[in-house]
Design an enzyme around this catalytic site. Structure first.
Site, PDB file in Angstrom:
ATOM      1  N   ASN A   7     -19.492-110.157  54.539  1.00 29.84           N
ATOM      2  CA  ASN A   7     -20.004-111.443  55.018  1.00 29.84           C
ATOM      3  C   ASN A   7     -19.943-112.402  53.839  1.00 29.84           C
ATOM      4  O   ASN A   7     -20.777-112.369  52.949  1.00 29.84           O
ATOM      5  CB  ASN A   7     -21.444-111.259  55.508  1.00 29.84           C
ATOM      6  CG  ASN A   7     -22.037-112.550  56.047  1.00 29.84           C
ATOM      7  OD1 ASN A   7     -21.424-113.615  55.952  1.00 29.84           O
ATOM      8  ND2 ASN A   7     -23.229-112.456  56.599  1.00 29.84           N
ATOM      9  N   LYS A  14     -22.015-110.646  50.972  1.00 28.37           N
ATOM     10  CA  LYS A  14     -22.791-109.452  51.296  1.00 28.37           C
ATOM     11  C   LYS A  14     -21.827-108.392  51.820  1.00 28.37           C
ATOM     12  O   LYS A  14     -20.878-108.734  52.537  1.00 28.37           O
ATOM     13  CB  LYS A  14     -23.801-109.756  52.405  1.00 28.37           C
ATOM     14  CG  LYS A  14     -24.963-110.597  51.939  1.00 28.37           C
ATOM     15  CD  LYS A  14     -25.970-110.715  53.073  1.00 28.37           C
ATOM     16  CE  LYS A  14     -26.647-112.057  53.017  1.00 28.37           C
ATOM     17  NZ  LYS A  14     -27.143-112.578  54.250  1.00 28.37           N
ATOM     18  N   ARG A  91     -17.209-111.050  58.881  1.00 31.76           N
ATOM     19  CA  ARG A  91     -17.951-111.993  59.717  1.00 31.76           C
ATOM     20  C   ARG A  91     -17.278-113.357  59.585  1.00 31.76           C
ATOM     21  O   ARG A  91     -17.065-113.841  58.474  1.00 31.76           O
ATOM     22  CB  ARG A  91     -19.385-112.091  59.238  1.00 31.76           C
ATOM     23  CG  ARG A  91     -20.150-113.103  60.036  1.00 31.76           C
ATOM     24  CD  ARG A  91     -21.488-113.400  59.445  1.00 31.76           C
ATOM     25  NE  ARG A  91     -22.166-114.361  60.290  1.00 31.76           N
ATOM     26  CZ  ARG A  91     -23.013-115.269  59.848  1.00 31.76           C
ATOM     27  NH1 ARG A  91     -23.299-115.333  58.567  1.00 31.76           N
ATOM     28  NH2 ARG A  91     -23.591-116.100  60.678  1.00 31.76           N
ATOM     29  N   HIS A 180     -24.855-116.998  66.308  1.00 28.11           N
ATOM     30  CA  HIS A 180     -25.591-115.719  66.280  1.00 28.11           C
ATOM     31  C   HIS A 180     -25.114-114.770  67.390  1.00 28.11           C
ATOM     32  O   HIS A 180     -25.876-113.931  67.861  1.00 28.11           O
ATOM     33  CB  HIS A 180     -27.112-115.922  66.486  1.00 28.11           C
ATOM     34  CG  HIS A 180     -27.776-116.820  65.507  1.00 28.11           C
ATOM     35  ND1 HIS A 180     -28.621-117.843  65.878  1.00 28.11           N
ATOM     36  CD2 HIS A 180     -27.750-116.845  64.157  1.00 28.11           C
ATOM     37  CE1 HIS A 180     -29.077-118.460  64.815  1.00 28.11           C
ATOM     38  NE2 HIS A 180     -28.568-117.885  63.745  1.00 28.11           N
ATOM     39  N   ARG A 241     -34.249-126.982  60.015  1.00 25.97           N
ATOM     40  CA  ARG A 241     -33.475-127.759  61.002  1.00 25.97           C
ATOM     41  C   ARG A 241     -34.395-128.180  62.140  1.00 25.97           C
ATOM     42  O   ARG A 241     -35.262-127.421  62.548  1.00 25.97           O
ATOM     43  CB  ARG A 241     -32.318-126.915  61.554  1.00 25.97           C
ATOM     44  CG  ARG A 241     -31.246-126.658  60.532  1.00 25.97           C
ATOM     45  CD  ARG A 241     -30.159-125.775  61.101  1.00 25.97           C
ATOM     46  NE  ARG A 241     -30.011-124.551  60.355  1.00 25.97           N
ATOM     47  CZ  ARG A 241     -29.482-123.434  60.833  1.00 25.97           C
ATOM     48  NH1 ARG A 241     -29.067-123.390  62.089  1.00 25.97           N
ATOM     49  NH2 ARG A 241     -29.374-122.366  60.085  1.00 25.97           N
ATOM     50  N   GLY A 331     -35.863-112.372  61.417  1.00 25.20           N
ATOM     51  CA  GLY A 331     -37.037-112.374  60.538  1.00 25.20           C
ATOM     52  C   GLY A 331     -38.357-112.659  61.244  1.00 25.20           C
ATOM     53  O   GLY A 331     -39.314-111.895  61.121  1.00 25.20           O
ATOM     54  N   GLY A 333     -38.840-113.079  64.734  1.00 20.90           N
ATOM     55  CA  GLY A 333     -38.960-112.303  65.973  1.00 20.90           C
ATOM     56  C   GLY A 333     -39.349-110.853  65.727  1.00 20.90           C
ATOM     57  O   GLY A 333     -40.100-110.253  66.497  1.00 20.90           O
ATOM     58  N   GLU A 384     -26.239-107.029  62.772  1.00 21.99           N
ATOM     59  CA  GLU A 384     -24.936-107.671  62.945  1.00 21.99           C
ATOM     60  C   GLU A 384     -23.826-106.881  62.246  1.00 21.99           C
ATOM     61  O   GLU A 384     -22.702-106.811  62.722  1.00 21.99           O
ATOM     62  CB  GLU A 384     -24.999-109.106  62.428  1.00 21.99           C
ATOM     63  CG  GLU A 384     -25.870-109.968  63.333  1.00 21.99           C
ATOM     64  CD  GLU A 384     -26.406-111.219  62.683  1.00 21.99           C
ATOM     65  OE1 GLU A 384     -25.862-112.291  62.941  1.00 21.99           O
ATOM     66  OE2 GLU A 384     -27.384-111.137  61.915  1.00 21.99           O
TER      67      GLU A 384
HETATM   68  P1  ADP Z   1     -31.887-115.927  58.241  1.00 26.09           P
HETATM   69  O1  ADP Z   1     -31.705-116.848  59.420  1.00 26.09           O
HETATM   70  O2  ADP Z   1     -31.756-116.626  56.922  1.00 26.09           O
HETATM   71  O3  ADP Z   1     -31.112-114.629  58.340  1.00 26.09           O
HETATM   72  P2  ADP Z   1     -34.226-114.246  58.622  1.00 26.09           P
HETATM   73  O4  ADP Z   1     -33.784-113.635  59.888  1.00 26.09           O
HETATM   74  O5  ADP Z   1     -34.282-113.403  57.405  1.00 26.09           O
HETATM   75  O6  ADP Z   1     -33.444-115.565  58.291  1.00 26.09           O
HETATM   76  O7  ADP Z   1     -35.684-114.862  58.872  1.00 26.09           O
HETATM   77  C1  ADP Z   1     -36.406-115.540  57.915  1.00 26.09           C
HETATM   78  C2  ADP Z   1     -37.739-115.975  58.526  1.00 26.09           C
HETATM   79  O8  ADP Z   1     -38.462-114.803  58.894  1.00 26.09           O
HETATM   80  C3  ADP Z   1     -38.617-116.764  57.564  1.00 26.09           C
HETATM   81  O9  ADP Z   1     -39.171-117.896  58.226  1.00 26.09           O
HETATM   82  C4  ADP Z   1     -39.733-115.788  57.254  1.00 26.09           C
HETATM   83  O10 ADP Z   1     -40.938-116.448  57.029  1.00 26.09           O
HETATM   84  C5  ADP Z   1     -39.827-114.995  58.535  1.00 26.09           C
HETATM   85  N1  ADP Z   1     -40.541-113.746  58.301  1.00 26.09           N
HETATM   86  C6  ADP Z   1     -40.157-112.685  57.566  1.00 26.09           C
HETATM   87  N2  ADP Z   1     -41.150-111.766  57.514  1.00 26.09           N
HETATM   88  C7  ADP Z   1     -42.203-112.278  58.214  1.00 26.09           C
HETATM   89  C8  ADP Z   1     -43.511-111.834  58.545  1.00 26.09           C
HETATM   90  N3  ADP Z   1     -43.958-110.670  58.083  1.00 26.09           N
HETATM   91  N4  ADP Z   1     -44.290-112.628  59.315  1.00 26.09           N
HETATM   92  C9  ADP Z   1     -43.858-113.817  59.745  1.00 26.09           C
HETATM   93  N5  ADP Z   1     -42.635-114.300  59.475  1.00 26.09           N
HETATM   94  C10 ADP Z   1     -41.804-113.552  58.728  1.00 26.09           C
END
Ligand code: ADP
Length: 398
Positions: A7, A14, A91, A180, A241, A331, A333, A384
């Site tokens: 990626n 990565k 990717r 995504h 965003r 992250g 979800g 992914e």
């Molecule tokens: P990207 O789109 O850069 O791949 P990620 O899927 O890693 O992002 O998601 C990052 C988000 O996930 C950030 O807003 C972070 O605060 C949130 N996040 C990660 N761990 C937690 C947690 N334990 N509780 C709430 N939010 C979290």
């Protein structure tokens, strides 16, 4: 049967090495600060502590070479020879309307990815650089491109068109593409497996909530609508965003504040969203904490995010004529039980209800809806890289 997944971003790269007989990750790594002082490789052989190689990496080709060196390293590597790699999966963010699935890279494919550069000016050039470096270093090894946009190519035209004069679509390819895709494909598929229902009979709404977020309606295995669009700003509130805004607001602000397109784009992409509303951070953890302590703008950001996601779930249930499952991933979800609870509260009329105890989970696959609820709610960590590795193996059919 080893497959390497790459990626490649503008200043980072990565990688993950898979054994595709078992789908096990053998090693993974991250190369940072390509072309900038302080470049380094963080390499991790599964089961070992990560190692850091501080090496000058002026451009991507050197980065790719150093990554291969790390994989061949006597102590930290896993390959004796590069011949062990059956293929490399890449990717690629934008495949335009040309690619509805993954493809083996050839000259024609490279040309189309190049043609899509205006549609993804930050991502496609970096993705291309990674592919070209790999082709140069391993000319005999098949390379496969896996597109973020491909899964959404099944959207019906009435869902992907914007109501601007039709010739703009013909001349400039302006339409909803969605992103995504590999994540939405993976988690909707997994949800069907977990629920032990046929994928092509299930109506699923997948909520990929990270720094960038999108919601997708997956109707009987096909993406029929998604919240990101021509670009990566619309839909729900994201880290920096804005999510959906009225386009006339953009024109109005540009005029009032005398902003050029570059500045306005910066505001929409980098200064808005959770950061812009809360004034605290783009990281939801900080914002959840501030909201708990009574910060009103942090609470507003949280409310806006959850309301936006809930509204999309309702809309997509209508688009599909029903809904069997809601899936949370990425992250936020995967980790935020607060967001999941707030999103599903108010969807009881659809038959969705979250069990507070089951919802107390982070980063693990789990059904979190109450027993007997009509709509299943699930947490499914996205993967992914595995989708890219699977598509790669499938395409070269060894
Ligand atoms: P990207 O789109 O850069 O791949 P990620 O899927 O890693 O992002 O998601 C990052 C988000 O996930 C950030 O807003 C972070 O605060 C949130 N996040 C990660 N761990 C937690 C947690 N334990 N509780 C709430 N939010 C979290």
């Amino acid at each position: 049967m080893k497959v390497l997944v790459l990626n490649c971003g503008s200043s980072s790269l990565k990688y993950q090495l898979f054994d595709m007989t078992t789908e096990e990750v053998l090693a993974k790594g991250l190369i940072e600060r390509i072309g900038i002082e302080g470049s380094r490789i963080k390499h991790e052989k599964t089961g070992d502590e990560p190692v850091i190689f501080d090496v000058p990496i002026p451009e991507h080709k050197t980065g790719v070479r150093k990554m291969l060196d790390a994989l061949l390293d006597e102590k930290h590597g896993l390959l004796k020879s590069l011949d062990e790699l059956i293929a490399v999966g890449h990717r690629v963010v934008h495949g335009g309307e040309k690619f509805a699935r993954s493809v083996i890279v050839d000259k024609e494919v490279l040309n189309v990815i190049e043609e899509c550069v205006p549609l993804a000016p930050l991502h496609n050039p970096a993705n291309l650089t990674g592919i070209k470096a790999m082709v140069e270093l391993l000319p005999e090894t098949p390379q496969v491109a896996v597109f973020d946009t491909a899964f959404h190519q099944t959207m019906p035209k009435y869902a992907y068109m914007y109501g601007v004069p039709y010739h703009y679509y013909e001349e400039h390819r302006v339409r909803r593409y969605g992103f995504h895709g590999t994540s939405h494909a993976y988690v909707s598929h997994r949800a069907a497996e977990i629920l032990q229902k046929p994928f092509n009979e299930l109506k699923v709404v997948t909520c990929h909530l990270g720094n960038g977020s999108s919601i997708t309606a997956v109707d009987c295995g096909k993406s029929v609508d998604t919240s990101l669009g021509f670009g990566t700003v619309p839909g729900v509130l994201m880290g920096t965003r804005s999510g959906e805004v009225d386009p006339t607001l953009v024109l109005y602000l540009m005029e009032k504040e005398n902003l050029d397109t570059k500045l306005m784009s910066h505001i929409l992409h980098k200064e808005s969203g959770i950061l812009g509303i809360s004034g605290i951070s783009s990281d939801l953890r900080d914002v959840e904490e501030a909201a708990e302590q009574g910060n009103q703008r942090a609470k507003l950001a949280l409310d806006m995010l959850c309301y936006g996601v809930r509204k999309h779930i309702g809309a997509y249930a209508a688009a599909m004529g029903g809904i069997d499952a809601i899936v949370f991933t990425a992250g936020i979800g995967e980790n935020s039980s607060t967001v999941r609870k707030m999103v599903v509260e108010g969807l009881e009329f659809l038959g969705a209800d979250v069990d507070p105890e089951k919802n107390n989970v982070r980063g693990k696959e789990r059904i979190i809806s109450t027993d007997g609820a009509k709509v299943s709610v699930l947490v499914v960590p996205t993967n992914e890289e595995l989708v890219i590795a699977r598509d790669t193996k499938e395409l070269i059919k060894v």
